[in-house]
Design a protein around this motif. Structure first.
Motif, PDB file in Angstrom:
ATOM      1  N   TRP A 156       2.312  17.195   2.127  1.00 49.44           N
ATOM      2  CA  TRP A 156       1.329  18.275   2.226  1.00 49.44           C
ATOM      3  C   TRP A 156       0.829  18.610   0.829  1.00 49.44           C
ATOM      4  CZ3 TRP A 156      -1.629  19.851   5.941  1.00 49.44           C
ATOM      5  CH2 TRP A 156      -2.366  21.038   5.783  1.00 49.44           C
ATOM      6  N   ASN A 157       1.651  19.297   0.029  1.00 50.07           N
ATOM      7  CA  ASN A 157       1.333  19.458  -1.383  1.00 50.07           C
ATOM      8  C   ASN A 157       1.783  18.212  -2.143  1.00 50.07           C
ATOM      9  OD1 ASN A 157       0.303  22.077  -0.918  1.00 50.07           O
ATOM     10  ND2 ASN A 157       2.370  22.915  -0.953  1.00 50.07           N
ATOM     11  N   VAL A 158       1.518  18.173  -3.445  1.00 50.82           N
ATOM     12  CA  VAL A 158       1.699  16.932  -4.193  1.00 50.82           C
ATOM     13  C   VAL A 158       2.710  17.129  -5.315  1.00 50.82           C
ATOM     14  CG1 VAL A 158       0.543  15.123  -5.523  1.00 50.82           C
ATOM     15  CG2 VAL A 158      -0.688  16.292  -3.675  1.00 50.82           C
ATOM     16  N   LEU A 159       3.708  16.262  -5.347  1.00 46.23           N
ATOM     17  CA  LEU A 159       4.715  16.261  -6.403  1.00 46.23           C
ATOM     18  C   LEU A 159       4.532  15.003  -7.250  1.00 46.23           C
ATOM     19  CD1 LEU A 159       7.274  17.570  -7.645  1.00 46.23           C
ATOM     20  CD2 LEU A 159       8.622  16.226  -6.019  1.00 46.23           C
ATOM     21  N   SER A 167       0.824  -1.193   0.000  1.00 47.10           N
ATOM     22  CA  SER A 167       0.000   0.000   0.000  1.00 47.10           C
ATOM     23  C   SER A 167       0.864   1.251   0.000  1.00 47.10           C
ATOM     24  CB  SER A 167      -0.921   0.011   1.227  1.00 47.10           C
ATOM     25  OG  SER A 167      -1.808  -1.083   1.190  1.00 47.10           O
ATOM     26  N   VAL A 168       0.442   2.243  -0.778  1.00 43.92           N
ATOM     27  CA  VAL A 168       1.188   3.496  -0.895  1.00 43.92           C
ATOM     28  C   VAL A 168       0.296   4.644  -0.451  1.00 43.92           C
ATOM     29  CG1 VAL A 168       2.414   5.049  -2.438  1.00 43.92           C
ATOM     30  CG2 VAL A 168       2.542   2.574  -2.807  1.00 43.92           C
ATOM     31  N   PRO A 169       0.712   5.414   0.577  1.00 50.35           N
ATOM     32  CA  PRO A 169      -0.093   6.557   1.009  1.00 50.35           C
ATOM     33  C   PRO A 169      -0.297   7.546  -0.135  1.00 50.35           C
ATOM     34  CG  PRO A 169       1.568   6.033   2.660  1.00 50.35           C
ATOM     35  CD  PRO A 169       1.884   5.188   1.449  1.00 50.35           C
ATOM     36  N   GLY A 170      -1.531   7.998  -0.274  1.00 49.80           N
ATOM     37  CA  GLY A 170      -1.856   8.934  -1.339  1.00 49.80           C
ATOM     38  C   GLY A 170      -2.323   8.271  -2.612  1.00 49.80           C
ATOM     39  N   ILE A 171      -2.111   6.952  -2.707  1.00 53.96           N
ATOM     40  CA  ILE A 171      -2.559   6.211  -3.889  1.00 53.96           C
ATOM     41  C   ILE A 171      -3.721   5.292  -3.512  1.00 53.96           C
ATOM     42  CG2 ILE A 171      -1.926   4.549  -5.670  1.00 53.96           C
ATOM     43  CD1 ILE A 171       0.831   5.759  -5.739  1.00 53.96           C
ATOM     44  N   ASP A 172      -3.424   4.220  -2.768  1.00 59.14           N
ATOM     45  CA  ASP A 172      -4.489   3.285  -2.408  1.00 59.14           C
ATOM     46  C   ASP A 172      -4.848   3.307  -0.929  1.00 59.14           C
ATOM     47  OD1 ASP A 172      -2.071   2.184  -1.727  1.00 59.14           O
ATOM     48  OD2 ASP A 172      -2.328   0.344  -2.877  1.00 59.14           O
ATOM     49  N   VAL A 173      -4.096   4.033  -0.128  1.00 55.11           N
ATOM     50  CA  VAL A 173      -4.471   4.274   1.268  1.00 55.11           C
ATOM     51  C   VAL A 173      -4.304   5.773   1.526  1.00 55.11           C
ATOM     52  CG1 VAL A 173      -3.836   1.967   2.065  1.00 55.11           C
ATOM     53  CG2 VAL A 173      -2.141   3.799   2.127  1.00 55.11           C
ATOM     54  N   VAL A 215      -0.789  13.123 -25.009  1.00 58.93           N
ATOM     55  CA  VAL A 215      -1.371  11.900 -24.446  1.00 58.93           C
ATOM     56  C   VAL A 215      -0.587  11.533 -23.197  1.00 58.93           C
ATOM     57  CG1 VAL A 215      -1.921   9.475 -24.827  1.00 58.93           C
ATOM     58  CG2 VAL A 215      -2.079  11.107 -26.730  1.00 58.93           C
ATOM     59  N   VAL A 216      -1.269  11.498 -22.051  1.00 57.69           N
ATOM     60  CA  VAL A 216      -0.623  11.122 -20.790  1.00 57.69           C
ATOM     61  C   VAL A 216      -0.505   9.608 -20.734  1.00 57.69           C
ATOM     62  CG1 VAL A 216      -0.834  11.137 -18.283  1.00 57.69           C
ATOM     63  CG2 VAL A 216      -1.415  13.189 -19.597  1.00 57.69           C
ATOM     64  N   ARG A 217       0.729   9.127 -20.544  1.00 62.70           N
ATOM     65  CA  ARG A 217       0.984   7.682 -20.506  1.00 62.70           C
ATOM     66  C   ARG A 217       1.025   7.127 -19.090  1.00 62.70           C
ATOM     67  NH1 ARG A 217      -0.377   6.474 -25.589  1.00 62.70           N
ATOM     68  NH2 ARG A 217       1.084   7.256 -27.161  1.00 62.70           N
ATOM     69  N   ASP A 218       1.616   7.890 -18.160  1.00 65.23           N
ATOM     70  CA  ASP A 218       1.783   7.379 -16.801  1.00 65.23           C
ATOM     71  C   ASP A 218       1.957   8.549 -15.842  1.00 65.23           C
ATOM     72  OD1 ASP A 218       2.045   5.358 -14.840  1.00 65.23           O
ATOM     73  OD2 ASP A 218       4.214   5.567 -14.869  1.00 65.23           O
ATOM     74  N   VAL A 219       1.514   8.364 -14.593  1.00 66.83           N
ATOM     75  CA  VAL A 219       1.690   9.367 -13.550  1.00 66.83           C
ATOM     76  C   VAL A 219       2.257   8.671 -12.324  1.00 66.83           C
ATOM     77  CG1 VAL A 219       0.599  11.106 -12.104  1.00 66.83           C
ATOM     78  CG2 VAL A 219      -0.275  10.690 -14.419  1.00 66.83           C
ATOM     79  N   HIS A 220       3.402   9.169 -11.854  1.00 64.82           N
ATOM     80  CA  HIS A 220       4.070   8.574 -10.697  1.00 64.82           C
ATOM     81  C   HIS A 220       4.050   9.591  -9.556  1.00 64.82           C
ATOM     82  CE1 HIS A 220       6.754   6.168  -8.327  1.00 64.82           C
ATOM     83  NE2 HIS A 220       7.696   7.086  -8.331  1.00 64.82           N
ATOM     84  N   LEU A 221       3.514   9.177  -8.412  1.00 64.71           N
ATOM     85  CA  LEU A 221       3.458  10.044  -7.240  1.00 64.71           C
ATOM     86  C   LEU A 221       4.815  10.045  -6.546  1.00 64.71           C
ATOM     87  CD1 LEU A 221       1.679  11.784  -5.331  1.00 64.71           C
ATOM     88  CD2 LEU A 221       1.192   9.671  -4.070  1.00 64.71           C
ATOM     89  N   LEU A 222       5.430  11.226  -6.447  1.00 59.65           N
ATOM     90  CA  LEU A 222       6.744  11.343  -5.814  1.00 59.65           C
ATOM     91  C   LEU A 222       6.658  11.720  -4.342  1.00 59.65           C
ATOM     92  CD1 LEU A 222       8.691  13.244  -8.634  1.00 59.65           C
ATOM     93  CD2 LEU A 222       8.647  10.785  -8.177  1.00 59.65           C
ATOM     94  N   ALA A 223       5.709  12.589  -3.991  1.00 62.82           N
ATOM     95  CA  ALA A 223       5.579  13.032  -2.605  1.00 62.82           C
ATOM     96  C   ALA A 223       4.196  13.620  -2.393  1.00 62.82           C
ATOM     97  CB  ALA A 223       6.646  14.072  -2.263  1.00 62.82           C
ATOM     98  N   SER A 224       3.676  13.471  -1.158  1.00 60.34           N
ATOM     99  CA  SER A 224       2.375  14.058  -0.845  1.00 60.34           C
ATOM    100  C   SER A 224       2.256  14.350   0.647  1.00 60.34           C
ATOM    101  CB  SER A 224       1.234  13.126  -1.269  1.00 60.34           C
ATOM    102  OG  SER A 224       1.240  11.931  -0.514  1.00 60.34           O
ATOM    103  N   LEU A 239      -4.034   9.991  -5.848  1.00 59.14           N
ATOM    104  CA  LEU A 239      -3.271  11.158  -6.302  1.00 59.14           C
ATOM    105  C   LEU A 239      -2.468  10.878  -7.566  1.00 59.14           C
ATOM    106  CD1 LEU A 239      -1.997  12.595  -2.898  1.00 59.14           C
ATOM    107  CD2 LEU A 239      -3.943  13.353  -4.267  1.00 59.14           C
ATOM    108  N   ASP A 240      -2.334   9.619  -7.931  1.00 59.35           N
ATOM    109  CA  ASP A 240      -1.634   9.269  -9.169  1.00 59.35           C
ATOM    110  C   ASP A 240      -2.565   9.284 -10.375  1.00 59.35           C
ATOM    111  OD1 ASP A 240      -3.074   7.082  -8.177  1.00 59.35           O
ATOM    112  OD2 ASP A 240      -1.807   5.653  -9.252  1.00 59.35           O
ATOM    113  N   ARG A 241      -3.815   9.689 -10.188  1.00 61.40           N
ATOM    114  CA  ARG A 241      -4.767   9.705 -11.303  1.00 61.40           C
ATOM    115  C   ARG A 241      -4.803  11.044 -12.017  1.00 61.40           C
ATOM    116  NH1 ARG A 241      -4.974   5.092 -12.743  1.00 61.40           N
ATOM    117  NH2 ARG A 241      -6.705   5.746 -14.083  1.00 61.40           N
ATOM    118  N   ALA A 242      -4.265  12.076 -11.407  1.00 64.21           N
ATOM    119  CA  ALA A 242      -4.361  13.425 -11.968  1.00 64.21           C
ATOM    120  C   ALA A 242      -3.714  13.484 -13.351  1.00 64.21           C
ATOM    121  CB  ALA A 242      -3.693  14.436 -11.046  1.00 64.21           C
ATOM    122  N   GLY A 243      -4.462  13.972 -14.319  1.00 63.41           N
ATOM    123  CA  GLY A 243      -3.944  14.139 -15.674  1.00 63.41           C
ATOM    124  C   GLY A 243      -4.204  12.981 -16.602  1.00 63.41           C
ATOM    125  N   ARG A 244      -4.585  11.837 -16.069  1.00 62.24           N
ATOM    126  CA  ARG A 244      -4.753  10.652 -16.924  1.00 62.24           C
ATOM    127  C   ARG A 244      -5.971  10.770 -17.850  1.00 62.24           C
ATOM    128  NH1 ARG A 244      -1.673   6.087 -15.284  1.00 62.24           N
ATOM    129  NH2 ARG A 244      -0.638   6.352 -13.258  1.00 62.24           N
TER     130      ARG A 244
END
Length: 219
Positions: free
Chosen positions: A42-45, A2-8, A31-40, A17-22
Protein backbone atom coordinates in the motif's frame (compact mmCIF):
# COMPACT_ATOMS: atom_id res chain seq x y z
CA UNK A 1 12.39 -11.37 -13.27
CA UNK A 2 9.61 -8.79 -13.08
CA UNK A 3 9.16 -6.99 -9.77
CA UNK A 4 5.82 -5.39 -8.83
CA UNK A 5 6.23 -1.68 -8.28
CA UNK A 6 9.39 -1.52 -10.37
CA UNK A 7 8.87 -2.83 -13.91
CA UNK A 8 5.32 -4.18 -13.59
CA UNK A 9 2.39 -2.55 -11.75
CA UNK A 10 1.95 -3.27 -8.05
CA UNK A 11 -1.45 -3.65 -6.35
CA UNK A 12 -2.08 0.10 -6.80
CA UNK A 13 -0.92 0.19 -10.43
CA UNK A 14 2.45 1.84 -9.74
CA UNK A 15 5.80 1.25 -11.43
CA UNK A 16 9.22 2.88 -11.09
CA UNK A 17 9.02 3.10 -7.32
CA UNK A 18 12.77 2.48 -7.11
CA UNK A 19 13.46 5.78 -8.89
CA UNK A 20 12.49 8.07 -6.02
CA UNK A 21 15.43 10.18 -4.86
CA UNK A 22 17.80 9.27 -7.68
CA UNK A 23 17.46 12.71 -9.33
CA UNK A 24 17.85 14.87 -6.22
CA UNK A 25 20.29 17.75 -6.76
CA UNK A 26 19.35 20.33 -4.12
CA UNK A 27 22.12 19.38 -1.69
CA UNK A 28 25.63 19.03 -3.22
CA UNK A 29 26.78 17.21 -0.08
CA UNK A 30 24.39 14.29 -0.68
CA UNK A 31 24.60 11.87 -3.62
CA UNK A 32 22.08 9.03 -3.96
CA UNK A 33 23.84 5.87 -5.13
CA UNK A 34 21.07 3.26 -5.12
CA UNK A 35 17.41 2.79 -4.17
CA UNK A 36 16.05 -0.64 -3.25
CA UNK A 37 12.29 -1.21 -3.05
CA UNK A 38 11.48 -3.21 0.08
CA UNK A 39 7.67 -3.18 0.05
CA UNK A 40 4.78 -1.52 -1.77
CA UNK A 41 1.63 -3.38 -0.78
CA UNK A 42 0.00 0.00 0.00
CA UNK A 43 2.53 2.58 1.16
CA UNK A 44 6.14 2.34 0.00
CA UNK A 45 9.19 1.25 1.98
CA UNK A 46 12.59 1.94 0.39
CA UNK A 47 16.24 1.45 1.37
CA UNK A 48 18.46 4.14 -0.10
CA UNK A 49 22.24 4.03 -0.26
CA UNK A 50 23.77 7.51 -0.30
CA UNK A 51 27.07 9.30 0.06
CA UNK A 52 27.05 12.25 2.43
CA UNK A 53 29.82 14.80 2.96
CA UNK A 54 30.32 15.73 6.60
CA UNK A 55 31.12 19.25 7.74
CA UNK A 56 34.80 18.24 8.07
CA UNK A 57 34.86 17.28 4.37
CA UNK A 58 34.91 13.50 4.81
CA UNK A 59 32.46 11.46 2.73
CA UNK A 60 30.39 8.75 4.38
CA UNK A 61 28.35 5.99 2.77
CA UNK A 62 25.04 5.45 4.56
CA UNK A 63 21.83 3.49 4.16
CA UNK A 64 18.47 4.98 5.10
CA UNK A 65 15.09 3.26 5.15
CA UNK A 66 12.22 5.62 4.31
CA UNK A 67 8.49 4.98 4.57
CA UNK A 68 6.46 6.86 1.98
CA UNK A 69 2.79 7.19 2.94
CA UNK A 70 2.25 10.19 0.69
CA UNK A 71 1.48 13.72 1.81
CA UNK A 72 -1.74 14.47 3.69
CA UNK A 73 -4.00 17.32 4.79
CA UNK A 74 -5.50 18.00 8.22
CA UNK A 75 -8.24 20.40 9.30
CA UNK A 76 -9.11 21.80 12.73
CA UNK A 77 -12.77 22.82 12.96
CA UNK A 78 -13.44 25.56 15.50
CA UNK A 79 -16.43 27.50 16.81
CA UNK A 80 -15.13 30.59 18.58
CA UNK A 81 -18.57 31.77 19.72
CA UNK A 82 -19.25 28.54 21.59
CA UNK A 83 -15.57 27.97 22.39
CA UNK A 84 -15.49 24.48 20.89
CA UNK A 85 -13.52 22.33 18.46
CA UNK A 86 -14.77 19.33 16.51
CA UNK A 87 -12.51 16.28 16.51
CA UNK A 88 -12.66 12.55 15.79
CA UNK A 89 -11.91 9.43 17.78
CA UNK A 90 -10.78 6.31 15.94
CA UNK A 91 -8.66 3.19 16.37
CA UNK A 92 -5.01 3.39 15.31
CA UNK A 93 -3.24 0.04 15.43
CA UNK A 94 0.29 1.47 15.16
CA UNK A 95 -0.27 3.56 18.30
CA UNK A 96 -1.88 0.58 20.06
CA UNK A 97 1.11 -1.62 19.19
CA UNK A 98 3.47 1.01 20.62
CA UNK A 99 1.91 1.28 24.05
CA UNK A 100 -1.19 3.44 23.69
CA UNK A 101 -3.71 2.00 26.19
CA UNK A 102 -6.48 1.20 23.70
CA UNK A 103 -5.36 2.66 20.37
CA UNK A 104 -8.32 5.07 20.27
CA UNK A 105 -6.83 8.43 19.27
CA UNK A 106 -8.53 11.81 19.32
CA UNK A 107 -7.58 13.66 16.14
CA UNK A 108 -8.42 16.44 13.73
CA UNK A 109 -9.95 15.39 10.41
CA UNK A 110 -7.23 14.28 8.00
CA UNK A 111 -6.56 12.25 4.90
CA UNK A 112 -4.06 11.43 2.16
CA UNK A 113 -3.77 13.72 -0.86
CA UNK A 114 -3.79 11.01 -3.56
CA UNK A 115 -3.35 13.57 -6.33
CA UNK A 116 -5.84 16.14 -4.99
CA UNK A 117 -5.03 19.56 -3.64
CA UNK A 118 -4.44 19.79 0.10
CA UNK A 119 -7.36 22.15 0.65
CA UNK A 120 -9.74 19.91 -1.31
CA UNK A 121 -8.74 16.93 0.82
CA UNK A 122 -9.17 18.92 4.05
CA UNK A 123 -12.69 19.89 3.02
CA UNK A 124 -13.57 16.35 1.95
CA UNK A 125 -12.29 14.77 5.16
CA UNK A 126 -14.22 17.25 7.31
CA UNK A 127 -17.38 16.20 5.51
CA UNK A 128 -16.71 12.46 5.51
CA UNK A 129 -15.32 12.12 9.03
CA UNK A 130 -17.14 14.87 10.91
CA UNK A 131 -20.19 15.55 8.77
CA UNK A 132 -19.39 19.26 8.33
CA UNK A 133 -19.42 21.25 5.10
CA UNK A 134 -16.97 24.12 5.52
CA UNK A 135 -16.78 27.43 3.67
CA UNK A 136 -13.74 29.50 4.66
CA UNK A 137 -10.53 27.49 5.08
CA UNK A 138 -7.30 28.99 6.46
CA UNK A 139 -3.88 27.49 5.83
CA UNK A 140 -2.00 27.25 9.13
CA UNK A 141 1.33 25.52 8.38
CA UNK A 142 2.98 22.47 6.80
CA UNK A 143 5.04 19.98 8.79
CA UNK A 144 7.15 16.88 8.27
CA UNK A 145 5.77 14.44 10.82
CA UNK A 146 8.72 12.10 11.41
CA UNK A 147 11.57 13.17 9.10
CA UNK A 148 14.04 10.62 10.39
CA UNK A 149 12.13 7.83 8.67
CA UNK A 150 8.95 9.09 6.99
CA UNK A 151 8.71 11.27 3.90
CA UNK A 152 5.19 12.45 4.77
CA UNK A 153 4.40 16.14 5.03
CA UNK A 154 1.02 17.24 6.41
CA UNK A 155 -0.62 20.42 5.19
CA UNK A 156 -2.55 21.84 8.14
CA UNK A 157 -5.66 24.00 7.89
CA UNK A 158 -8.34 25.45 10.14
CA UNK A 159 -11.94 26.43 9.46
CA UNK A 160 -14.87 27.79 11.42
CA UNK A 161 -18.03 25.73 11.82
CA UNK A 162 -21.46 26.23 13.31
CA UNK A 163 -24.06 23.66 14.36
CA UNK A 164 -25.96 24.50 11.15
CA UNK A 165 -22.93 23.35 9.12
CA UNK A 166 -23.43 19.76 10.26
CA UNK A 167 -24.79 18.16 7.10
CA UNK A 168 -24.46 14.51 8.16
CA UNK A 169 -23.52 12.33 11.11
CA UNK A 170 -19.98 11.85 9.78
CA UNK A 171 -18.21 8.69 10.83
CA UNK A 172 -16.06 8.13 7.76
CA UNK A 173 -16.51 5.70 4.87
CA UNK A 174 -17.67 2.26 5.98
CA UNK A 175 -16.46 0.67 2.72
CA UNK A 176 -12.94 1.81 3.62
CA UNK A 177 -13.20 0.31 7.10
CA UNK A 178 -13.60 3.67 8.86
CA UNK A 179 -15.52 3.73 12.14
CA UNK A 180 -15.08 7.28 13.43
CA UNK A 181 -16.72 8.87 16.45
CA UNK A 182 -17.37 12.62 16.22
CA UNK A 183 -16.18 14.43 19.37
CA UNK A 184 -17.07 18.04 20.17
CA UNK A 185 -15.01 19.54 23.00
CA UNK A 186 -14.55 22.89 24.68
CA UNK A 187 -11.27 24.27 23.39
CA UNK A 188 -9.97 24.57 26.96
CA UNK A 189 -10.63 20.87 27.54
CA UNK A 190 -8.87 19.92 24.32
CA UNK A 191 -5.78 21.81 25.52
CA UNK A 192 -6.02 20.07 28.89
CA UNK A 193 -6.16 16.73 27.07
CA UNK A 194 -2.90 17.62 25.33
CA UNK A 195 -1.32 18.38 28.72
CA UNK A 196 -2.40 15.10 30.32
CA UNK A 197 -1.82 12.88 27.29
CA UNK A 198 -5.39 12.09 26.31
CA UNK A 199 -4.65 13.79 23.00
CA UNK A 200 -1.40 12.30 21.74
CA UNK A 201 -1.66 12.76 17.97
CA UNK A 202 1.04 15.11 16.67
CA UNK A 203 -0.93 16.96 13.98
CA UNK A 204 -3.77 17.54 16.42
CA UNK A 205 -1.47 18.84 19.15
CA UNK A 206 0.20 21.24 16.71
CA UNK A 207 -3.07 22.58 15.34
CA UNK A 208 -4.53 23.08 18.82
CA UNK A 209 -1.41 24.93 19.93
CA UNK A 210 -1.46 27.01 16.74
CA UNK A 211 -5.10 27.90 17.48
CA UNK A 212 -4.11 29.06 20.97
CA UNK A 213 -1.00 30.99 19.94
CA UNK A 214 -1.78 32.42 16.50
CA UNK A 215 -5.20 31.18 15.47
CA UNK A 216 -8.83 31.77 16.44
CA UNK A 217 -8.38 31.27 20.20
CA UNK A 218 -5.29 33.43 20.65
CA UNK A 219 -5.47 35.71 23.67
Amino acid sequence: MSVPGIDVPDARGRTGLDRAGRDLTGNPDVVVRDVHLLASSWNVLRRTTLARRRRDGAWLTEQRDTYDAGDAAALLLHDVERGTVLLSRQFRFAAYANGHPDGMLVEVAAGALDGESAEAVARREAEEELGVSVADVEHAFDAFMSPGAMTQRIHCFAAPYRPADRTSAGGGLADEGEDIEVVELPFSEALAMVDDGRIADAKTIMLLQWAALRGPFRG
